[in-house]
Scaffold this motif. Sequence first.
Motif, PDB file in Angstrom:
ATOM      1  N   GLN A 139       0.840  -1.194   0.000  1.00 47.31           N
ATOM      2  CA  GLN A 139       0.000   0.000   0.000  1.00 47.31           C
ATOM      3  C   GLN A 139       0.874   1.243   0.000  1.00 47.31           C
ATOM      4  O   GLN A 139       1.969   1.245   0.570  1.00 47.31           O
ATOM      5  N   ALA A 140       0.373   2.303  -0.639  1.00 51.34           N
ATOM      6  CA  ALA A 140       1.037   3.608  -0.618  1.00 51.34           C
ATOM      7  C   ALA A 140      -0.035   4.676  -0.509  1.00 51.34           C
ATOM      8  O   ALA A 140      -1.056   4.620  -1.215  1.00 51.34           O
ATOM      9  N   LYS A 141       0.184   5.648   0.359  1.00 48.27           N
ATOM     10  CA  LYS A 141      -0.794   6.708   0.603  1.00 48.27           C
ATOM     11  C   LYS A 141      -0.720   7.765  -0.490  1.00 48.27           C
ATOM     12  O   LYS A 141       0.367   8.170  -0.915  1.00 48.27           O
ATOM     13  N   TYR A 142      -1.891   8.228  -0.924  1.00 48.18           N
ATOM     14  CA  TYR A 142      -1.957   9.270  -1.945  1.00 48.18           C
ATOM     15  C   TYR A 142      -1.630  10.635  -1.341  1.00 48.18           C
ATOM     16  O   TYR A 142      -1.846  10.880  -0.150  1.00 48.18           O
ATOM     17  N   GLY A 168       1.239   9.293  -6.228  1.00 43.01           N
ATOM     18  CA  GLY A 168       2.041   8.542  -5.266  1.00 43.01           C
ATOM     19  C   GLY A 168       1.296   7.477  -4.493  1.00 43.01           C
ATOM     20  O   GLY A 168       1.776   7.027  -3.449  1.00 43.01           O
ATOM     21  N   GLY A 169       0.119   7.057  -4.957  1.00 41.25           N
ATOM     22  CA  GLY A 169      -0.662   6.062  -4.222  1.00 41.25           C
ATOM     23  C   GLY A 169      -0.647   4.695  -4.879  1.00 41.25           C
ATOM     24  O   GLY A 169      -0.338   4.543  -6.056  1.00 41.25           O
ATOM     25  N   TYR A 170      -0.991   3.677  -4.082  1.00 45.27           N
ATOM     26  CA  TYR A 170      -1.106   2.309  -4.572  1.00 45.27           C
ATOM     27  C   TYR A 170      -1.924   1.499  -3.556  1.00 45.27           C
ATOM     28  O   TYR A 170      -1.733   1.691  -2.345  1.00 45.27           O
ATOM     29  N   PRO A 171      -2.816   0.592  -4.026  1.00 44.14           N
ATOM     30  CA  PRO A 171      -3.250   0.337  -5.394  1.00 44.14           C
ATOM     31  C   PRO A 171      -4.067   1.519  -5.946  1.00 44.14           C
ATOM     32  O   PRO A 171      -4.196   2.551  -5.291  1.00 44.14           O
ATOM     33  N   LEU A 200       3.520   3.281  -8.817  1.00 42.09           N
ATOM     34  CA  LEU A 200       2.561   4.141  -8.129  1.00 42.09           C
ATOM     35  C   LEU A 200       1.633   4.811  -9.137  1.00 42.09           C
ATOM     36  O   LEU A 200       1.978   4.985 -10.305  1.00 42.09           O
ATOM     37  N   PHE A 201       0.446   5.232  -8.654  1.00 40.65           N
ATOM     38  CA  PHE A 201      -0.574   5.801  -9.527  1.00 40.65           C
ATOM     39  C   PHE A 201      -0.678   7.312  -9.354  1.00 40.65           C
ATOM     40  O   PHE A 201      -0.497   7.838  -8.248  1.00 40.65           O
ATOM     41  N   GLN A 202      -0.994   7.981 -10.470  1.00 37.89           N
ATOM     42  CA  GLN A 202      -1.374   9.388 -10.453  1.00 37.89           C
ATOM     43  C   GLN A 202      -2.804   9.474 -10.946  1.00 37.89           C
ATOM     44  O   GLN A 202      -3.137   8.995 -12.032  1.00 37.89           O
TER      45      GLN A 202
END
Length: 307
Positions: A139-142, A168-171, A200-202
């Motif tokens: 997990q990564a925090k947006y 900067g988030g995931y999933p 990571l997602f934008q």
Amino acid sequence: MASSGIIVFIFPVLCICAVKSGFVKVECKAENVGHYGQQSLLECVVKTSSDVNDPNIRMVAWKKLTSPEDEGDLVLGFKRGKLDEPKRGYRFAEPSWNGKNMNVSLLITNTAVADEGDYKCIVITDSGDDNMVTTLKVQAKYSVPTVYSIPEKIVPNTDSTLVCESHGGYPQGTIRWFDEEKHEWTASSKMEAKQSDDGLFQLTSRLSLLGGSTFSKYTCAVFNASGGKEDEKTFEMPPPPPSSLGGIVYDTPHMIVVMPAGTILLLTILFSNFSQSGIRENLNLNQPDPSPPPLHPQKCICNLCNH
């Protein structure tokens, strides 16, 4: 007779191996959660039956699987009393681990999105062997979202677009829109998700607004893949002009009255004429009439007749 002797010999050997393997069991936490850029722990311990005294681990192999049927890629290994050169970023959770330590948990020192997946822990002891598969979820925090408008300066009563961005988030998460009364406007928006090289997602969401929008505030909220809200940002719309007819705005506690300039001029003239007429009437009532009372000729003639 020779063939029967062979059968009798093989049977006891198979029984011994099956019983011996049952003395050892690898127990792992089914699912582990790791956070991007931090340490992640895959918990596994070796359990032995009460019949086993002073067990000794001969081999440990941690493998990352690409599929359930895959043999996997070795990330950490221990064999014949020596630790194999571990893959970068992987080590035993116990700093001074050795073959007597039944805690075989795997530590990932700097978690990346690529570390997500299934891992297989294989253990062989002098009392038996076992293996178990465990899963790591990353997990990564947006980031805190940013909101801006197109055009940058919104002109009243014209169409515009609000853009919300978070990275900067995931999933993959979602962006949702709300007005100042907590009504949701997400259905009127379009969201795009791009995945960078680090996994990571934008997220980018565009909310289209028609001219004459009645709400003064719109809030962009970022939700993670589990549906939890991580952060939000509010955009305030510019206030409308006082009046498009060039009049004056009268603000009362219950309403706002807008009067055109022509109407104001007409009312001013009427009010002025009415006020002057009233003043003249008041002056006439308060002052005595200077002219003498009228004579009555008929009455005078009658008086003379009487005399």
